[in-house]
Design a protein around this motif. Sequence first.
Motif, PDB file in Angstrom:
ATOM      1  N   LYS A 249      30.552  46.612  53.216  1.00 23.22           N
ATOM      2  CA  LYS A 249      31.388  45.418  53.267  1.00 23.22           C
ATOM      3  C   LYS A 249      32.390  45.407  52.126  1.00 23.22           C
ATOM      4  O   LYS A 249      33.560  45.080  52.306  1.00 23.22           O
ATOM      5  CB  LYS A 249      30.512  44.159  53.199  1.00 23.22           C
TER       6      LYS A 249
ATOM      7  N   TYR B 146      35.472  47.477  52.643  1.00 21.66           N
ATOM      8  CA  TYR B 146      36.463  46.964  53.587  1.00 21.66           C
ATOM      9  C   TYR B 146      36.927  45.545  53.238  1.00 21.66           C
ATOM     10  O   TYR B 146      37.548  44.882  54.065  1.00 21.66           O
ATOM     11  CB  TYR B 146      35.887  46.999  55.003  1.00 21.66           C
ATOM     12  N   PHE B 147      36.621  45.102  52.024  1.00 22.52           N
ATOM     13  CA  PHE B 147      37.075  43.769  51.602  1.00 22.52           C
ATOM     14  C   PHE B 147      38.605  43.751  51.585  1.00 22.52           C
ATOM     15  O   PHE B 147      39.238  44.521  50.860  1.00 22.52           O
ATOM     16  CB  PHE B 147      36.536  43.448  50.208  1.00 22.52           C
TER      17      PHE B 147
ATOM     18  N   TYR C  94      37.311  41.879  44.512  1.00 22.50           N
ATOM     19  CA  TYR C  94      38.271  42.976  44.686  1.00 22.50           C
ATOM     20  C   TYR C  94      38.225  43.960  43.515  1.00 22.50           C
ATOM     21  O   TYR C  94      38.401  45.171  43.705  1.00 22.50           O
ATOM     22  CB  TYR C  94      39.696  42.461  44.891  1.00 22.50           C
TER      23      TYR C  94
ATOM     24  N   LYS D 112      35.546  46.250  44.168  1.00 24.52           N
ATOM     25  CA  LYS D 112      36.004  47.243  45.151  1.00 24.52           C
ATOM     26  C   LYS D 112      36.807  48.348  44.457  1.00 24.52           C
ATOM     27  O   LYS D 112      36.646  49.527  44.763  1.00 24.52           O
ATOM     28  CB  LYS D 112      36.847  46.565  46.231  1.00 24.52           C
TER      29      LYS D 112
ATOM     30  N   CYS E 122      35.446  42.193  56.539  1.00 24.19           N
ATOM     31  CA  CYS E 122      34.960  43.317  55.723  1.00 24.19           C
ATOM     32  C   CYS E 122      34.341  44.401  56.618  1.00 24.19           C
ATOM     33  O   CYS E 122      33.252  44.911  56.340  1.00 24.19           O
ATOM     34  CB  CYS E 122      33.960  42.865  54.669  1.00 24.19           C
TER      35      CYS E 122
END
Length: 324
Positions: A13, A16-17, A67, A70, A321
Motif C-alpha cells: 500500500k 502505491y500511496f 509520503y 514512501k 494505494c
Amino acid sequence: MEKQILTEESPKKLQYFPINLFASVMGISGLAIAYERYEQVFKLSNGTGFLLLIAAYLVCILVTITYFLKIAKHFPAVVKEFNHPVKANFFPAFSISLLLLSVGTINYQEKLAFYLWIVGATVHFLLTIIIISRWITQKYLIMQINPAWFIPVVGNIIIPIAGINFVNIEICWFFFSIGIFFWIILFALIFYRIVFHDPMQKPLFPTLFIFIAPPSVAFMAYTKIIGHIDSFSRILLYIAMFFVILLLSMARYFVKLDFAVTWWAYTFPLSAVTIASITAFEMLKVPLFGWVATGLLILTTLVVVTVLLKTLYAFFRNQICVPE
C-alpha cells in the motif's frame, strides 16, 4: 493469519500511496480559509474556520509523513511518479498546501505562517523551474496534457496572497506575473486538447474543475497586491464565475463518474471561487455577491465532506494505494 496479511499488504500500500492525495490538504485548507473569511466578513464567531484549519494541519501531517515513508522505502516508485507526465504535476500540491496553511494561519500565528510561506514558496518555485525545464527538454504528447498541468506554474499566483505580508511587493508581482503568463499559455493548450482530441480518461474528468482555480486565485492575489477592485480584477472574477456556471451545467457528466482520488480536484477550485466571492462582497458591498458566496460555501462544504467520506470508504475497502 490476519495479522500476517496486514503486515504483507502494508508495504505494498505504501508503495502505491498517490502523490495527488496532497490535493486533499488543498481542499480542506481552502475550505478552512473560506470559512475564516466568511466569518470575518459577515461578523460570525462559530469558529468553524479554525476547526477546519486544525483538520487541514492533521491531514497535511498525515499525508506528508506517509509520503516521506514512501520516499524512504520505495524511492524507485517515487522517481517513477515524478517522471510521470500527469502525476508529476501533483508534486507541487505539497508546496501549495504549505502556502494555503500559511494563508489560513496568518491571523492566529504570524511567525508560523511566515515559516510555512517561506518553505512553500521556495519549494514551489524550485518545482516550477524543474517542471518547466522538463517541458522544454522532453517530448510530450498532446493527449498527456490536462488541467492538472496548471498546478506547478499557475500555483505561483498563490504565493503573493500571504507573501504580501512578509516580503517586498515586487517579489509578489514576480510570482503573480509567472502564474498569469503560464495560465494563459496552458489554458490555450489544454482547451485545444480537450476540444480537438479524444476525451480525457474518466478518472481525469474532475480535473476540469481546476479551470475555476487560476482566475479565482488570481483575483484574490491581485486585489491583495493593489488593495482594491479594478477592471482587470473584475475580468478575473467573472471568468471564474463563468467556469463555475459552465461546469455546474455539466453536472450530469460528473455524477456518473466512479470515485477516484482525482475527485479532490473538485474541492480547492470551489473553495477558491467561494473566497473570491466573499472578497468581492466585502469590497463592492453588492448583496448578490453575498448570496453567491453563501451558496458556494454550502456547495463547497457538501463537496468536501462527500469526497472525504468517499476517500475514507475507498481506503478501507483497499481501493486506494493499489496499482493502476
